[in-house]
Design an enzyme around this catalytic site. Sequence first.
Site, PDB file in Angstrom:
ATOM      1  N   LYS A  71       0.851  -1.198   0.000  1.00  7.28           N
ATOM      2  CA  LYS A  71       0.000   0.000   0.000  1.00  7.28           C
ATOM      3  C   LYS A  71       0.881   1.240   0.000  1.00  7.28           C
ATOM      4  CE  LYS A  71      -3.489   2.235   2.957  1.00  7.28           C
ATOM      5  NZ  LYS A  71      -4.259   2.094   4.222  1.00  7.28           N
ATOM      6  N   SER A 148      -8.828   2.670   4.413  1.00 10.37           N
ATOM      7  CA  SER A 148      -8.012   3.288   3.379  1.00 10.37           C
ATOM      8  C   SER A 148      -7.207   2.281   2.552  1.00 10.37           C
ATOM      9  CB  SER A 148      -7.047   4.294   4.015  1.00 10.37           C
ATOM     10  OG  SER A 148      -6.157   3.655   4.911  1.00 10.37           O
ATOM     11  N   SER A 172      -8.883   0.680   8.696  1.00 12.85           N
ATOM     12  CA  SER A 172      -8.486   0.733   7.291  1.00 12.85           C
ATOM     13  C   SER A 172      -8.035  -0.583   6.681  1.00 12.85           C
ATOM     14  CB  SER A 172      -7.389   1.788   7.093  1.00 12.85           C
ATOM     15  OG  SER A 172      -7.926   3.072   7.225  1.00 12.85           O
TER      16      SER A 172
END
Length: 477
Positions: A71, A148, A172
């Site tokens: 990520k 996220s 997230s």
Amino acid sequence: MKPSEYAELDATALAAMIRTGEVGDAEVLQAATEALEAVQPAVNALVSGPWDTPLDHAPDGPFAGVPFAIKDLIAHAAGVPTRSGSRLLGAGVPMPTDTHLVTRFRRAGLATLGLTATPELGFNANTEPVATGSVRNPWDLHRSPGGSSGGAAALVAARALPVAHGNDGGGSIRIPAAACGLVGLKPSQGRTSPGPDYGDPLLGLGVEFVLTRSVRDCAGLLDAVHGYEPGDRYRLPDPARPYVEEVDAGSRPLRIALHTEPFSGHGVVDPRCVDAVESAGRTLEALGHHVERAAPAVEAAAFDDANFIAWCSFLADGIDIIGAALGVTPGPDQLESTTRACAEYGRTLRAADIYAAERVFNIVRRTLGVFHQQYDVVLTPTMNAPNTAAGYLNADDPTLDARGWYDHIFSTAGFTALSNVTGNPAISLPLGTTEENWPIGVQVMAPYADEATLLGLAGDLERALPWQDRRPGTVVG
């Protein structure tokens, strides 16, 4: 190996095939590259890659040759430009070193092929940054994959990757796991190292790990990457036995608290999410556990005020550091509207405000600690609804001030932030399904440092309520 064959295998199975020579790692990487290229136009989840050559990785690690992605937030690899979902960092700033967790991913043998999308600086339960565009949910391209870690979740759900990195400061990892039908574990604070860049990211709320399709992959990766690094603030005891053995062994009889009202006090819970939790509770009772309705007494308003302060102070600090390093004054051309609003509010906070927030966090941690003396785990929905519509959580909405944005986010996710504040491990499992065939996530939270109980119970639920045969509308093959 065809991409369709590759897509049917989790990370554990792929690693075993590579290790025994049944398939070459080059074949696996080629299949993964084709799979990523096939789904990327639909889901828009990669912000860099797939690369022709993966990052260097150990050939003898337990997951040697298994395709992976990082990520584009917090974790970073040496020499790879990072953008954190923001125009503030331009086309990306190359980092001089690996973070400790990325080094451990390499030692585990994971073959990193790219970076996945994140909302701007991670403060959203959706993944639609202005910088790189909207990520779409493979189960329904009109829906959000959550955030996220939405880019990671979209690629794992579409079976283009068996596993991908994520991080979790308020849900997230677990929110996109729920929206995309995956296993999403937020480990205990300190179980994975946040170093060397951070000691306590987000005032201790932030933790990093991965999203997977199977519980055994989740446990195996935790075995591979957990542990202390010199200078870390926390040094948790090592597990009594490997986490993968906990999954196989299953759980002892547990006292389980079932709760379906948001801890944050925000939002209405979709009845389908309530039904999924209650159905899971009945399954657990049939497996020999004691389940009853109960919840720790969290004062929602104080909790939200403290969490709001933590997030805004973190954003203000991060933006000011980046701006100073790059020699820019961030404005509308560099930052989304709600990011600017949160940072502006964060700059008004005093040291006394931060200490006041920590006092609230201390009360919440101790309240949950006492509660866990009576109940082994807490069973809740992961999200207030199965997912949200694309565009619903618009971080560039100029009508929202800082508190309005915070309340908007957590009206969709009123269950996840509690374990970030307390540091407890929590996992989302795809135990329910809607009439639209969307997955529904159910969250289980365990006492601090007790991933063993959590993963043993998750293994039981995966066997009792299997999800491996479910397929989203957008999937490799």
